[in-house]
Design a protein around this motif. Structure first.
Motif, PDB file in Angstrom:
ATOM      1  N   PRO A  63      30.651  51.885  37.480  1.00 37.60           N
ATOM      2  CA  PRO A  63      30.711  50.423  37.341  1.00 37.60           C
ATOM      3  C   PRO A  63      31.727  49.955  36.300  1.00 37.60           C
ATOM      4  O   PRO A  63      32.178  48.809  36.338  1.00 37.60           O
ATOM      5  N   ARG A  64      32.106  50.842  35.388  1.00 42.11           N
ATOM      6  CA  ARG A  64      33.109  50.480  34.390  1.00 42.11           C
ATOM      7  C   ARG A  64      34.504  50.368  34.993  1.00 42.11           C
ATOM      8  O   ARG A  64      35.417  49.813  34.362  1.00 42.11           O
ATOM      9  N   ASP A  65      34.679  50.898  36.209  1.00 44.46           N
ATOM     10  CA  ASP A  65      35.996  50.881  36.849  1.00 44.46           C
ATOM     11  C   ASP A  65      36.199  49.674  37.759  1.00 44.46           C
ATOM     12  O   ASP A  65      37.251  49.528  38.368  1.00 44.46           O
ATOM     13  N   PHE A  66      35.185  48.804  37.857  1.00 40.15           N
ATOM     14  CA  PHE A  66      35.305  47.645  38.737  1.00 40.15           C
ATOM     15  C   PHE A  66      36.239  46.593  38.138  1.00 40.15           C
ATOM     16  O   PHE A  66      36.285  46.386  36.929  1.00 40.15           O
ATOM     17  N   LYS A  67      36.981  45.946  39.044  1.00 40.29           N
ATOM     18  CA  LYS A  67      37.814  44.802  38.690  1.00 40.29           C
ATOM     19  C   LYS A  67      37.394  43.634  39.585  1.00 40.29           C
ATOM     20  O   LYS A  67      36.986  43.850  40.732  1.00 40.29           O
ATOM     21  N   TRP A  68      37.481  42.444  39.055  1.00 40.82           N
ATOM     22  CA  TRP A  68      37.110  41.253  39.831  1.00 40.82           C
ATOM     23  C   TRP A  68      38.283  40.298  39.830  1.00 40.82           C
ATOM     24  O   TRP A  68      38.742  39.860  38.777  1.00 40.82           O
ATOM     25  N   LYS A  69      38.803  39.996  41.028  1.00 37.37           N
ATOM     26  CA  LYS A  69      40.000  39.150  41.115  1.00 37.37           C
ATOM     27  C   LYS A  69      39.892  38.248  42.336  1.00 37.37           C
ATOM     28  O   LYS A  69      39.637  38.717  43.457  1.00 37.37           O
ATOM     29  N   ASP A  70      40.085  36.964  42.127  1.00 39.78           N
ATOM     30  CA  ASP A  70      40.079  35.971  43.211  1.00 39.78           C
ATOM     31  C   ASP A  70      38.837  36.084  44.091  1.00 39.78           C
ATOM     32  O   ASP A  70      38.908  36.000  45.321  1.00 39.78           O
ATOM     33  N   GLY A  71      37.689  36.314  43.442  1.00 41.85           N
ATOM     34  CA  GLY A  71      36.434  36.361  44.180  1.00 41.85           C
ATOM     35  C   GLY A  71      36.165  37.667  44.899  1.00 41.85           C
ATOM     36  O   GLY A  71      35.223  37.759  45.690  1.00 41.85           O
ATOM     37  N   VAL A  72      36.969  38.683  44.624  1.00 42.93           N
ATOM     38  CA  VAL A  72      36.820  39.976  45.293  1.00 42.93           C
ATOM     39  C   VAL A  72      36.688  41.077  44.245  1.00 42.93           C
ATOM     40  O   VAL A  72      37.355  41.047  43.209  1.00 42.93           O
ATOM     41  N   SER A  73      35.828  42.063  44.513  1.00 45.47           N
ATOM     42  CA  SER A  73      35.650  43.198  43.611  1.00 45.47           C
ATOM     43  C   SER A  73      36.454  44.393  44.124  1.00 45.47           C
ATOM     44  O   SER A  73      36.485  44.669  45.332  1.00 45.47           O
ATOM     45  N   TYR A  74      37.065  45.100  43.181  1.00 46.71           N
ATOM     46  CA  TYR A  74      37.879  46.263  43.526  1.00 46.71           C
ATOM     47  C   TYR A  74      37.531  47.437  42.623  1.00 46.71           C
ATOM     48  O   TYR A  74      37.115  47.260  41.471  1.00 46.71           O
ATOM     49  N   VAL A  75      37.730  48.641  43.144  1.00 45.51           N
ATOM     50  CA  VAL A  75      37.797  49.860  42.351  1.00 45.51           C
ATOM     51  C   VAL A  75      39.162  50.445  42.658  1.00 45.51           C
ATOM     52  O   VAL A  75      39.421  50.862  43.796  1.00 45.51           O
ATOM     53  N   GLY A  76      40.057  50.445  41.667  1.00 39.81           N
ATOM     54  CA  GLY A  76      41.445  50.764  41.955  1.00 39.81           C
ATOM     55  C   GLY A  76      41.991  49.685  42.878  1.00 39.81           C
ATOM     56  O   GLY A  76      41.840  48.491  42.630  1.00 39.81           O
ATOM     57  N   ASP A  77      42.593  50.103  43.996  1.00 40.74           N
ATOM     58  CA  ASP A  77      43.094  49.140  44.982  1.00 40.74           C
ATOM     59  C   ASP A  77      42.121  48.953  46.140  1.00 40.74           C
ATOM     60  O   ASP A  77      42.433  48.236  47.097  1.00 40.74           O
ATOM     61  N   GLN A  78      40.952  49.596  46.057  1.00 41.71           N
ATOM     62  CA  GLN A  78      39.989  49.546  47.149  1.00 41.71           C
ATOM     63  C   GLN A  78      39.029  48.377  47.001  1.00 41.71           C
ATOM     64  O   GLN A  78      38.292  48.283  46.007  1.00 41.71           O
ATOM     65  N   ARG A  79      39.031  47.494  47.959  1.00 38.80           N
ATOM     66  CA  ARG A  79      38.077  46.394  47.972  1.00 38.80           C
ATOM     67  C   ARG A  79      36.678  46.956  48.207  1.00 38.80           C
ATOM     68  O   ARG A  79      36.475  47.828  49.047  1.00 38.80           O
ATOM     69  N   ILE A  80      35.685  46.441  47.476  1.00 38.21           N
ATOM     70  CA  ILE A  80      34.295  46.893  47.607  1.00 38.21           C
ATOM     71  C   ILE A  80      33.474  45.775  48.234  1.00 38.21           C
ATOM     72  O   ILE A  80      33.420  44.656  47.723  1.00 38.21           O
TER      73      ILE A  80
END
Length: 209
Positions: A63-80
């Protein structure tokens, strides 16, 4: 079956989003989350392999690797799109600052979270003791009582007090446990999985007493 259940839950999640359209059943990515240093993190690998073999992309993620951008969650470049929580609920905030993007995604429903933080309460086995206790039977309707009696094992908190036994008799819990060793399982309320669980039929009489 975990895969079919995940698909069904994700479909319901999509229907609940006001702007959602129809999403193909295979068109989503599942992240099984746990901290990298967890001793049980890779237990999910069997499920991950099963999902991928059957056309649903699945990864292991911290969970520390999650990114949140423009209403979308990512791990690296992978949308979750879907998260399956594998980690213990009480450990989630061990890294409070580092998991903020994950929390933001969760609160904004950018992904469907299965086994959410609210489900932690359901994993507390002490709830079973309350559900079968006579003092709480009035809280349930006839159908619910039927399910409880059919499916929940007799459960109580270990104490020196008298308790109502499965047959309705009241006696000292300690006396009951001594006489019924082979029928009983002891599980600490702070335990996780099978850790520190004691099966009465696997313990010698003197050790049990």
């Amino acid at each position: 079956e975990v895969l079919s259940s995940t698909k069904a839950i994700y479909r319901e999640f999509q229907k609940s989003k006001p702007t959602s359209g129809t999403v193909a059943s295979m068109d989503f990515t599942v992240a099984f989350i746990d901290y990298r240093e967890s001793g049980t993190a890779m237990d999910a690998q069997i499920l991950i392999d099963h999902f991928n073999r059957n056309g649903v992309k699945a990864i292991m993620a911290d969970p520390r690797d999650f990114k949140w951008k423009d209403g979308v969650s990512y791990v690296g470049d992978q949308r979750i799109d879907v998260v399956q929580r594998r980690m213990k609920g009480n450990e989630f905030l061990d890294y409070k600052n580092e998991v903020q993007p994950f929390i933001k995604g969760y609160l904004n429903r950018s992904f469907c979270m299965i086994n959410s933080m609210r489900s932690v309460y359901g994993g507390e086995k002490t709830l079973l003791a309350l559900m079968i206790h006579p003092d709480f039977q009035h809280l349930y309707n006839e159908e619910e009582l039927k399910v409880i009696k059919q499916h929940l094992p007799w459960t109580c908190r270990l104490s020196a007090l008298k308790t109502e036994l499965p047959g309705g008799e009241k006696m000292s819990l300690g006396d009951y446990l001594k006489k019924n060793r082979e029928k009983v399982v002891l599980k600490p309320s702070w335990g996780y999985g099978g850790k520190n669980v004691i099966l009465g039929n696997q313990v010698q009489k003197q050790d049990w007493e």
